[in-house]
Structures are given as structure tokens and as C-alpha cells.
Design an enzyme around this catalytic site. Structure first.
Site, short mmCIF file in Angstrom:
data_model
loop_
_atom_site.label_atom_id
_atom_site.label_comp_id
_atom_site.label_asym_id
_atom_site.label_seq_id
_atom_site.Cartn_x
_atom_site.Cartn_y
_atom_site.Cartn_z
N SER A 91 0.84 -1.19 0.00
CA SER A 91 0.00 0.00 0.00
C SER A 91 0.88 1.24 0.00
CB SER A 91 -0.93 0.02 1.23
OG SER A 91 -0.17 0.09 2.43
N ILE A 138 3.15 4.47 -0.38
CA ILE A 138 4.36 4.79 -1.14
C ILE A 138 4.98 3.53 -1.73
CG2 ILE A 138 6.73 5.66 -0.93
CD1 ILE A 138 5.71 7.70 1.08
N SER A 173 11.26 10.39 7.01
CA SER A 173 10.14 11.32 7.09
C SER A 173 10.67 12.70 7.43
CB SER A 173 9.14 10.87 8.17
OG SER A 173 8.18 11.87 8.43
N TYR A 230 6.88 7.99 16.77
CA TYR A 230 7.19 7.95 15.34
C TYR A 230 8.39 8.82 15.03
CZ TYR A 230 6.46 8.42 10.28
OH TYR A 230 6.62 8.43 8.92
N LYS A 244 12.13 7.70 13.45
CA LYS A 244 12.69 8.29 12.24
C LYS A 244 13.99 9.04 12.54
CE LYS A 244 9.50 6.77 9.51
NZ LYS A 244 9.79 5.72 8.52
N SER A 270 -2.32 8.63 1.31
CA SER A 270 -2.23 7.18 1.39
C SER A 270 -3.14 6.70 2.51
CB SER A 270 -0.78 6.74 1.67
OG SER A 270 -0.41 7.06 2.99
#
Length: 382
Positions: free
Chosen positions: A61, A63, A191, A204, A208, A240
Site C-alpha cells: 500500500s 508509497i 520522514s 514515530y 525516524k 495514502s
């Protein structure tokens, strides 16, 4: 005297016009300046990636799925991985429909990044099928939307296990093969959250930032292998289904409202710039619309002002989150105003450091050696 004054006025006018043109171009940008330069004057993915073996994780799914489609059209040989094998078969079927690839040119390989004991066998499966791996695209991972004070620590453990440890585990096995061949590309979809900090995504962001630190360090360990490229891709918000699979306060809790995604970058554009960055071996690429792109530059060059601005933006975002509203932090014009105001004040205060910034900022538009092999200018203005 009058002739000299007129010449100076003409030169000053020319400089101001140049700066105005570059400002207008930057306000319309959807990637950092080196990425856009590479798209305009650099190597084309169609030439550099055709026939290459590219392994894409998280390909079911978002990217990763779009990467599979664009790579198949280019003519790259694909290994696509994710946990959902049925979704991978769907992606493979479409790849075959839109390209000239044959069934054996696309390997569907189920992979769980959190099951690190399976990564060596998975790598061997790709090597057995294709004989080599030219490009590894570390795209698998999950995002997060929750306040730290409300979030169980096992959520943070799961984020690190998936986004960070799973990624570097797979990288380790593939890198051993690339070192033997003395060539290859390792592309990691990080990101903009790996550049800055943001509310509701502390875990998150941490994962990253960890990826950014790891791969920037790994690059310095591979100086004896100049044909092995470490490429970090930092997208902003992209259209997305990632928001439907984010971590929340608890591991078994999902988010109900994914919100309006019309303000986000189209996935097709993000992937195109990712492939441009890969083809040109850019060490780091910021791929985002404004205002997030502007905040990246602000965070990089004027962090004190960025912290102040993010506090204001964060307060609004948290209020929206609690009320169930999904929206932009600030409008692009307001962010642009803060950005250039802070750059002006920082430049005046920092003297030559500020001058150095402006030289590097605008060089991406005009220096033909920007993408020459081995050039330090291959780093974007940062």
C-alpha cells in the site's frame, strides 16, 4: 562617479531580481532545492534503474505500492514484500498489466520486519531468484497519532521494533551482499519527522530520528565502498492509507477518522521524486509541499525560531486532535513569512554564517556541478 553609481545600482537591481525569482520558485517547490535540480538536470530514473533488481518493503500500500508501479513501468526487476501476501499479489498483477515485465520478473515475498530471525532467509530468497540486489528500499513501517502522556510504553517499543530495528536488521543482511559486490543503493523512506519534532507523533519521530542517525553514521563507515549509496528520503504528508494503520494509545486500538487528505502530496509525485533522488544518489531528500517543507528549512537553519513556531503550531494541532478535527498547522503564506523573517534576522546576527547559508541556498538553482560524482554539493542546502 555617476557611472560607478549607476553600475552599482544595476548590479543591486539584478541581485534583487534574482533573489525574487528564486523566492517565487521556492514558494512553489515540493522538494528541497537539490531534489528539484536533480529532476531538471540530473540523471533520469528511466536510464539508471531499468533492469536493476529493486527490493521494496511495505509494498502492499501507499508509497511502497506506488514505487512498485513506477519501477515496473521503468523496467526494473522487482521483489515486493509486506505482511499481506494477498495484497502483494494484487500489486504484482497490476504491475504486470502496466509494464512489459514477465511473471518471473516480480517476486512476491511475504516479510514481517518485526521477525528479525527471518530476514537472512528472505534476503537469500531474493538472491536465489535474481542473483543480486541492486537497490533495497526500506519503506515498511507505521506512523503514530497519540499524546505521549496517554500512550502505553509498549506502543513505543513496537514502533522502534518495526520502524527502526526491523529496518536495520534487513539492511544488515542486504549490505553484506552489496559489500561483496562493492556496489548498491540502500534507500530508506524516513520522514520530515526525522528532521523535526511534532506533537502527537513522539514515538514515530523518535524512530525516524533513529533511522536518520543510523544511516548517516553508516554512510561514514562505507567510505571504502564509494559505489554503495546511502539515501535517506524524507517525505511530508502523502495521500495514502497510512493513517488508517497508525499506532495510537494502545496496541489494539485503531484510529476512526483519517481526515481530509486533499492538502497532502499525491503519492505519485512523492514516488517520482524518490526515484529521482535514488537515480542521482542524493544523500538526503526532503519531499513535501509547503508548509512542511518550509518548516524543514526553518528547523535546519533557525532552530530557536522553529521551536517557538512549533509550539504555536503544536498547540493548535493538539486542540484539533482532541476535538476530532484534522487540519494543517498553519497556512503556507504564514509559514513562509515566519521562515524568511527568521532567516533575515539570523543572517544579520550571524554575519558570514548567514552569508554562507544564502550562497548554499541558491546554489542549487545555478551550479552545474551540483550533481557531479563525488561533489560535496550533492548534499542539498542544509
Amino acid at each position: 562617479m555617476s557611472w560607478g553609481c549607476g553600475l552599482c545600482a544595476l548590479l543591486a537591481g539584478g541581485v534583487l531580481l534574482f533573489l525574487l525569482v528564486q523566492l517565487l520558485r521556492w514558494l512553489r517547490a515540493d522538494g528541497d532545492l537539490t531534489v528539484l535540480w536533480a529532476e531538471w538536470k540530473g540523471k533520469k530514473p528511466e536510464n539508471e534503474l531499468r533492469g536493476k533488481v529493486v527490493w521494496v518493503t511495505g509494498a502492499s500500500s501507499g508509497i511502497g505500492e506506488e514505487l512498485a508501479y513506477q519501477l515496473s513501468k521503468i523496467g526494473a526487476l522487482l521483489a515486493i514484500s509486506a505482511r499481506r501476501e494477498d495484497e502483494l499479489e494484487r500489486v504484482k498483477k497490476k504491475c504486470l498489466q502496466i509494464s512489459n515485465l514477465n511473471d518471473k520478473d516480480i517476486l512476491v515475498l511475504r516479510l514481517d520486519l518485526t521477525d528479525r530471525s527471518s530476514h537472512e532467509a528472505a534476503t537469500n530468497s531474493v538472491l536465489k531468484h535474481f542473483g543480486k540486489i541492486d537497490v533495497l528500499v526500506n519503506n515498511g513501517g507505521r506512523s503514530q497519532r497519540s499524546l505521549f502522556v496517554d500512550t502505553n510504553l509498549d506502543v513505543f517499543s513496537a514502533i522502534i521494533e518495526l520502524n527502526y530495528l526491523g529496518t536495520i536488521s534487513l539492511t544488515k543482511h542486504v549490505l553484506n551482499h552489496m559489500i561483496q559486490r562493492r556496489r548498491g543503493k540502500i534507500v530508506t523512506v524516513s520522514s520530515v519527522m526525522g528532521i523535526m519534532g511534532a506533537p502527537l507523533a513522539s514515538g514515530y519521530c523518535a524512530s525516524k530520528h533513529a533511522l536518520q542517525g543510523f544511516f548517516n553514521s553508516l554512510r561514514t563507515e562505507l567510505t571504502d565502498y564509494p559505489e554503495i549509496s546511502i539515501i535517506n528520503i524524507c517525505p511530508g504528508p502523502v495521500q495514502s492509507k497510512i493513517i488508517q494503520n497508525v499506532f495510537t494509545e494502545k496496541l489494539d486500538k485503531s484510529i476512526e477518522n483519517s481526515g481530509d487528505q486533499s492538502h497532502k502530496m499525491p503519492t505519485e509525485r512523492c514516488v517520482r521524486l524518490t526515484l529521482v533522488s535514488t537515480a542521482n544518489d542524493l544523500k538526503e531528500a526532503w519531499i513535501s509541499d509547503h508548509p512542511y517543507l518550509a518548516v524543514c528549512y526553518l528547523w535546519q537553519y533557525a532552530p530557536t525560531w522553529a521551536w517557538w513556531l512549533m509550539n504555536r503550531m503544536g498547540k493548535r494541532r493538539i486542540q484539533n486532535f482532541k476535538s476530532g478535527v484534522v487540519s494543517l498547522f498553519l497556512s503556507p503564506p504564514r509559514v513562509a513569512f515566519f521562515f524568511f523573517f527568521t532567516l533575515l534576522t539570523d543572517s544579520l546576527a550571524a554575519g558570514m554564517l548567514g552569508l554562507q547559508f544564502w550562497i548554499r541556498f541558491f546554489s542549487s538553482f545555478s551550479l552545474p556541478w551540483q550533481l557531479m560524482p563525488g561533489s560535496a554539493s550533492k548534499l542539498h542546502a542544509q
